[in-house]
Scaffold this motif. Structure first.
Motif, short mmCIF file in Angstrom:
data_model
loop_
_atom_site.label_atom_id
_atom_site.label_comp_id
_atom_site.label_asym_id
_atom_site.label_seq_id
_atom_site.Cartn_x
_atom_site.Cartn_y
_atom_site.Cartn_z
N ASP A 1 -9.72 -7.35 14.86
CA ASP A 1 -10.21 -7.66 13.51
C ASP A 1 -9.27 -7.16 12.43
OD1 ASP A 1 -12.34 -8.51 14.90
OD2 ASP A 1 -13.70 -6.90 14.30
N HIS B 1 -21.70 -7.49 10.82
CA HIS B 1 -21.09 -7.60 9.50
C HIS B 1 -20.53 -6.29 8.97
CE1 HIS B 1 -21.99 -11.69 9.04
NE2 HIS B 1 -23.23 -11.48 9.39
N TYR C 1 -5.59 -5.16 11.55
CA TYR C 1 -4.29 -4.84 12.16
C TYR C 1 -3.28 -4.53 11.08
CZ TYR C 1 -0.06 -5.39 14.94
OH TYR C 1 1.14 -5.19 15.56
N ARG C 2 -2.58 -3.42 11.21
CA ARG C 2 -1.48 -3.09 10.31
C ARG C 2 -0.30 -2.71 11.19
NH1 ARG C 2 -5.51 -4.00 7.77
NH2 ARG C 2 -6.48 -2.81 6.10
N VAL C 3 0.88 -3.00 10.70
CA VAL C 3 2.05 -2.55 11.45
C VAL C 3 3.09 -2.06 10.46
CG1 VAL C 3 2.96 -4.89 11.59
CG2 VAL C 3 3.79 -3.18 13.17
N PRO D 1 9.21 -0.71 5.67
CA PRO D 1 8.22 -1.66 6.14
C PRO D 1 8.69 -2.44 7.36
CG PRO D 1 9.13 -2.31 4.01
CD PRO D 1 9.70 -0.98 4.33
N ASN E 1 -20.84 -17.45 5.11
CA ASN E 1 -20.82 -16.21 5.90
C ASN E 1 -21.04 -14.99 5.02
OD1 ASN E 1 -18.33 -16.33 4.73
ND2 ASN E 1 -17.22 -15.54 6.51
N VAL F 1 4.53 1.11 0.87
CA VAL F 1 4.95 0.51 2.12
C VAL F 1 4.30 -0.85 2.25
CG1 VAL F 1 5.06 0.82 4.60
CG2 VAL F 1 4.99 2.80 3.09
N ALA F 2 5.11 -1.86 2.41
CA ALA F 2 4.53 -3.19 2.57
C ALA F 2 3.97 -3.33 3.97
CB ALA F 2 5.60 -4.25 2.32
N LEU F 3 2.78 -3.84 4.06
CA LEU F 3 2.13 -3.94 5.35
C LEU F 3 1.75 -5.39 5.61
CD1 LEU F 3 -0.30 -0.97 4.83
CD2 LEU F 3 1.83 -0.93 6.11
N ALA F 4 1.97 -5.81 6.81
CA ALA F 4 1.49 -7.14 7.18
C ALA F 4 0.02 -7.00 7.52
CB ALA F 4 2.26 -7.66 8.37
N THR F 5 -0.81 -7.70 6.81
CA THR F 5 -2.24 -7.54 7.01
C THR F 5 -2.85 -8.89 7.32
OG1 THR F 5 -2.19 -5.87 5.32
CG2 THR F 5 -4.34 -6.68 5.96
N ARG F 6 -3.61 -8.93 8.34
CA ARG F 6 -4.29 -10.18 8.62
C ARG F 6 -5.71 -10.05 8.10
NH1 ARG F 6 -6.98 -12.25 12.82
NH2 ARG F 6 -6.72 -10.38 14.04
N VAL G 1 -9.32 -11.15 7.82
CA VAL G 1 -10.18 -11.97 8.66
C VAL G 1 -11.38 -12.50 7.88
CG1 VAL G 1 -11.59 -12.04 10.70
CG2 VAL G 1 -9.45 -10.82 10.73
N ASP H 1 -24.78 -14.92 4.41
CA ASP H 1 -25.44 -14.49 5.63
C ASP H 1 -25.36 -12.97 5.75
OD1 ASP H 1 -26.79 -15.03 7.99
OD2 ASP H 1 -24.95 -14.82 9.15
N ALA H 2 -24.16 -12.45 5.50
CA ALA H 2 -23.96 -11.00 5.61
C ALA H 2 -24.83 -10.27 4.60
CB ALA H 2 -22.49 -10.67 5.38
N LEU I 1 -28.00 1.50 10.03
CA LEU I 1 -27.12 1.94 8.95
C LEU I 1 -25.78 2.48 9.45
CD1 LEU I 1 -29.85 3.54 6.70
CD2 LEU I 1 -28.98 1.21 6.66
N LEU J 1 -16.12 -10.32 2.07
CA LEU J 1 -17.54 -10.33 1.74
C LEU J 1 -17.69 -10.30 0.23
CD1 LEU J 1 -18.47 -7.60 4.29
CD2 LEU J 1 -18.86 -10.03 4.55
N TYR K 1 -28.44 -10.34 5.65
CA TYR K 1 -28.67 -9.41 6.76
C TYR K 1 -28.74 -7.98 6.26
CZ TYR K 1 -27.83 -6.39 10.70
OH TYR K 1 -27.93 -5.37 11.61
N ARG K 2 -27.80 -7.63 5.38
CA ARG K 2 -27.78 -6.24 4.89
C ARG K 2 -29.08 -5.89 4.19
NH1 ARG K 2 -21.91 -5.31 2.94
NH2 ARG K 2 -20.91 -5.42 5.00
N THR L 1 0.85 -1.17 0.00
CA THR L 1 0.00 0.00 0.00
C THR L 1 0.89 1.23 0.00
OG1 THR L 1 -1.49 -1.23 1.40
CG2 THR L 1 -1.94 1.12 1.12
N PHE M 1 -31.52 -3.12 5.71
CA PHE M 1 -31.77 -1.93 4.94
C PHE M 1 -33.27 -1.73 4.71
CE2 PHE M 1 -31.34 0.92 1.30
CZ PHE M 1 -30.32 1.71 1.76
#
Ligand code: HEM
Lengths: 329, 571
Positions: free
Chosen positions: B178, B543, B180-182, B568, A229, A56-61, A63, A232-233, B513, A66, A236-237, A53, A241
């Motif tokens: 949920d 969600h 996380y960036r570092v 980085p 999931n 800069v390289a970012l470690a992104t988890r 999760v 489901d999301a 919303l 959608l 729900y939306r 991004t 709405f």
């Protein structure tokens, strides 16, 4: 004001034209779904991705993700799915023209009786679908939307057909326009929501069985759907709405009733079922926030709520007599 | 678990038990967050602090009466109970839509009980014909609203406190959230903190920040409080709505009256055909207006599938809004009531009143009136009765009025169109005792023929006369007038009800919303003297995601001049 017979006749032709287009779309979507390469129903472990991004390289988890099936590879069902989408657009436009002509022919909004209400609902379902499809890939959903649209239209032209005519005095109110248009939009979106909810149940069952190593008779379908999931999301939306709008539709109806009959709420069968539907959708939203009720149980409530909506729409007009059942079915 | 900030203490019993210190560590106690499905999520992910003030269900605590009462109260105000009660409310409404109800169709109820006496009487006993006024229906909604109040009021207090408190301190291990960036940056740590706080403030987050203490420092921010506010407004508005409905029923009134063309109505209790006041209604709140029905206009569809369907109704009246004021011409239409001093007069029905004259054998008029006949079908085949008591023996007339007359073997005399294209009456005449002196109340629409003898039947068109057999005089149909029926009603609760409904919708929209979310930035020193910047976020809205917020914040931090020369993490 007289009824313009020519417009009414053209309106009918456009209705049949749109039905033909929906039928083509249905087959296209069916082929698309059948030839889609299925995914693996056993979930992979959450991935830790490296993304770049702004230099800069970012470690992104990551999760959750959608949206539709997001395997980058193009599934073979794409071409047929695209045809299905285009033809659905065409059908929606044809149906829109049919409605406009019908409205012009009688000089009022085209939802004065069950026939017109059905056309408008079918249009709303279709419109909800194509609008949603602008933002995400919904080809997997196509067939499950086009089938209810076709059923609604089929019922409209066979059982419910009513000649173009003006309104009985009780229906001449701009609150009617507001109330019914809100209700129709809700109906269309609730129908799409119910379709997605059903598919969630299928995908969810497929994933559970796959994890447990058990066979599943809808396995083929479950594989071709997005992850449970995500479904489901999405369900729900849609419901979340629409619920405020449904609340508004009921309130607008109450204002109309106050103006027509001198009471805003009288437990007329139609009103009662609108209330039941509302309470059922409220229960669905509650269930989603209640431990132990999420997922499948909540989805079943959403489907029951949709059942109440449909019953209010067909059942109450045809089976129960009340103040609302005066508009020539 | 930081109860001061996000934990939930339903009844305030265990609020703030020195829980503040735990604020830095996300708890794994899933029960503090009812929106987390303990069984599926707690093992895979750390349970994170709740973002709503939603109540939690717990098991009975301790023994004794107090513990038990506390448990009852908690159960009643739990989400699960609310869910069950909502279900019951929906289920309980169903019979009200299937069986005839006293309020709207009293005649059908009587008919039902006559047709099926045993079942009917049983159903009547258990309130099936009066569902929405029955004790069991009331029990459900009262419980629901007690639960609602018990649930929402403490949540409102708590949300009020949260609205004035600072965003919660960052959990120790941000990487378990949920998002996380570092990144490692070659920049002054305090400057990074200031940047982050500035960026967030500009984006209208509520921000709390620490100073860099040489080893670490943080920024905490939260947004989307409107979600919870909306949710509470919605639930409170439902309480308001219930109150408004109740007030309207207690203070308002509803009456109906039939007025013939040429006749008048004055707004006093005695003039109504039926009158249903609320318990706290006071007659002095009836504004003293009066009107005369000068003309009733109806128009119907001619030809086609909907032949005979009504197209237009309108009642022309001369209104005297106060005694002594000049009469003014007004029109009352369906969907367009007459409003005087908050009392609305609605046009709800219409019909015909044939004008009948009865003369004795000497030609003396002994009865002349336009008699209200009640429509029996969509084509206004109408029935009615005229009673002539001042003659010996007494005379009774019973008949049909047909706006467009037809007779056939199956239907008998009936009307084929609602407009008066070819009007006629079919009258049967009876002599004997009308039974008016028996002391029993009699309907003006029914003839008690138990002590009468039938003279015969005759069809009359306007202007025609029938000489009754046996020297009982003559009956003439002079013509007819139309009548209109009106509902006159006042519901003082309806303004409040509308306001509540609008608040409910607005609250719902916010609640469904808006996303409630939190982000944290933590800086610390890396081994090489660089600053390690951790950016993390969480949300508990259904969600919703915070990934876009975290992404945006990270990008903005990277873009801000002072840390543009970053490297980085781990590089
Ligand atoms: C008259 C009955 C009730 C109705 C019609 C109703 C309706 C709703 C609706 C439509 C929502 C969805 C809004 C959202 O998800 O944010 C909601 C949420 C909620 N309701 Fe109710 N409710 C009722 C009674 C109650 C009661 C008795 C409680 C307390 C036990 C309660 C607690 C909640 C909570 C905590 C939420 C938020 C869930 C979340 O955080 O997502 N409600 N309610």
């Amino acid at each position: 004001m007289l009824v313009n017979e020519t417009f009414a006749a053209y309106s009918n032709i456009f209705v049949y034209g749109s039905m033909a287009a929906y039928t083509v779309a249905m087959f296209a979507f069916a082929i698309s779904l059948a030839s889609t390469r299925g995914r693996d129903l056993v979930p992979a472990a959450p991935a830790v991705a490296e993304a770049a991004t702004g230099g800069v390289a970012l470690a992104t988890r990551v999760v959750t993700t959608l949206g539709g099936p997001d395997d980058g590879a193009r599934p073979p069902g794409r071409r047929a799915g695209n045809i299905g989408m285009s033809v659905t657009w065409l059908a929606t436009i044809l149906l829109g023209i049919a409605l406009a002509l019908r409205g012009l022919s009688v000089g009022r909004v085209p939802w004065g009786n069950m026939y017109e209400f059905s056309l408008t609902s079918a249009f709303a379902i279709s419109l909800a679908f194509v609008v949603l499809s602008l933002k995400r890939d919904l080809r997997w959903l196509g067939i499950f939307v086009v089938i209810p649209v076709l059923l609604t239209l089929g019922l409209a032209v066979t059982v419910l057909y009513t000649e173009a005519a003006q309104l009985v005095p009780a229906l001449k109110s701009y609150w009617l326009v507001i109330h019914v248009s809100a209700a129709v939009v809700c109906g269309g979106a609730f129908c799409v929501g119910a379709a997605v909810t059903c598919l969630f149940l299928v995908a969810d069952a497929g994933e559970r069985r796959a994890v447990a190593g058990k066979p599943y008779f809808l396995d083929g379908l479950a594989r071709r759907l997005p992850a449970s999931n995500a479904l489901d999301a999405m369900a729900y939306r849609i419901h979340a709405f629409m619920f405020p709008l449904w609340t508004f539709a009921i309130v607008a109806g109450a204002i109309w009733a106050e103006n027509a009959w001198g009471r805003y709420w009288g437990w007329d069968p139609k009103e009662t079922w609108a209330f039941i539907t509302w309470v059922a959708y409220a229960a669905y939203l509650h269930a989603r926030a209640t431990a132990g009720w999420k997922g499948r149980k909540a989805s079943v409530i959403a489907l029951i709520a949709f059942g109440c909506f449909v019953f209010n729409y067909f059942g109450v007009n045809m089976l129960i007599t009340g103040l609302h059942s005066y508009s020539g079915v | 678990m930081g109860k001061r900030f996000w934990g939930f203490a339903m009844s305030g019993i265990d609020a703030g038990n020195g829980a503040d210190l735990a604020a830095e560590e996300p708890t794994t106690d899933a029960s503090t967050d009812a929106s987390t499905d303990a069984s599926t999520e707690a093992s895979a992910e750390p349970s994170t602090p709740a973002l709503s003030t939603q109540p939690v269900q717990t098991d009975p605590v301790g023994l004794g009466l107090l513990g038990w009462l506390r448990w009852v109260w908690r159960t009643l105000t739990s989400m699960r109970t609310a869910l069950v009660l909502l279900f019951l409310l929906a289920l309980a409404s169903i019979p009200g839509s299937i069986f005839p109800q006293r309020g709207s169709a009293p005649v059908k109820v009587t008919q039902y009980i006559t047709d099926k006496p045993v079942l009917g009487r049983f159903m009547d006993k258990i309130g099936m014909f009066d569902v929405f006024a029955s004790p069991w229906f009331a029990a459900i909604y009262i419980l629901l609203f007690v639960s609602l109040a018990g649930c929402v009021l403490p949540r409102t207090m708590q949300h009020w406190r949260i609205l004035r408190s600072r965003p919660p301190v960052a959990p120790r291990n941000l990487s378990r959230l949920d998002e996380y960036r570092v990144l490692n940056v070659d920049a002054n740590s305090q400057a990074v903190l200031d940047d982050a706080a500035g960026i967030l403030r500009r984006q209208r987050w509520r921000v709390d920040t620490s100073q860099f203490d040489g080893a670490t420092g943080w920024v905490a921010a939260e947004k989307g409080y409107a979600r919870e506010t909306g949710n509470l407004v919605f639930h409170l508005a439902l309480l308001g709505l219930l109150t408004a409905v109740g007030l309207g029923a207690l203070l308002g009134f509803r009456g109906t009256v039939i007025v013939r063309e040429g006749s008048s109505f004055a707004d006093t209790r005695a003039q109504f055909d039926s009158f249903a006041p609320g318990r706290w209604f006071n007659d002095s709140s009836l504004p003293p207006f009066a009107f005369t029905l000068t003309d009733f206009v109806a128009d119907y569809q001619r030809g086609g599938q909907q032949n005979g369907a009504a197209r237009e109704f309108s009642a022309k009246v001369k209104l005297t809004s106060e005694p002594g004021s000049a009469p003014e011409a007004r029109t009352i239409e369906v969907n367009d009531p007459l409003v005087v001093d908050g009392v609305k007069t609605f046009l709800v029905g219409h019909g015909y009143a044939p004008t009948i004259t009865v003369r004795d054998t000497k030609g003396q008029v002994i009865f002349r009136d336009s008699v209200v006949f009640l429509p029996q079908d969509g084509n206004y085949t109408s029935t009615g009765v005229a009673k002539v008591p001042d003659t010996v023996p007494q005379l009774g007339l019973q008949g049909f009025f047909l706006p467009t007359a037809a007779v056939d073997a199956v239907l008998g005399p009936h009307s084929t169109f609602p407009a008066p294209d070819d009007p006629a009456v079919f009258i049967s005449a009876w002599v004997g005792d009308l039974g008016l002196d028996s002391g029993r109340a009699q309907s003006v629409y029914k003839l008690d023929t138990s002590a009468m003898q039938r003279l015969g039947i005759e069809a009359l068109r306007p202007g025609e006369s029938w000489t009754l057999p046996g020297g009982h005089g003559t009956v003439t149909l002079d013509g007819y007038v139309e009548w209109a029926s009106f509902t006159v009603a006042r519901d003082p609760g309806k303004g409040f009800a509308l306001a509540s409904a609008i608040a409910a919708i607005a609250g719902l929209a916010l609640s469904l919303l808006v996303r409630r979310r939190r982000v944290w930035v933590r800086v610390s020193l890396a081994g090489n003297g660089d600053t390690v910047v951790e950016v993390a976020g969480m949300t508990r809205s259904e969600h919703a995601t915070v990934s876009d917020d975290v992404e945006e914040l990270t990008t903005a931090l990277v873009a801000s001049a002072r840390i543009s020369s970053s490297t980085p993490a781990g590089a």
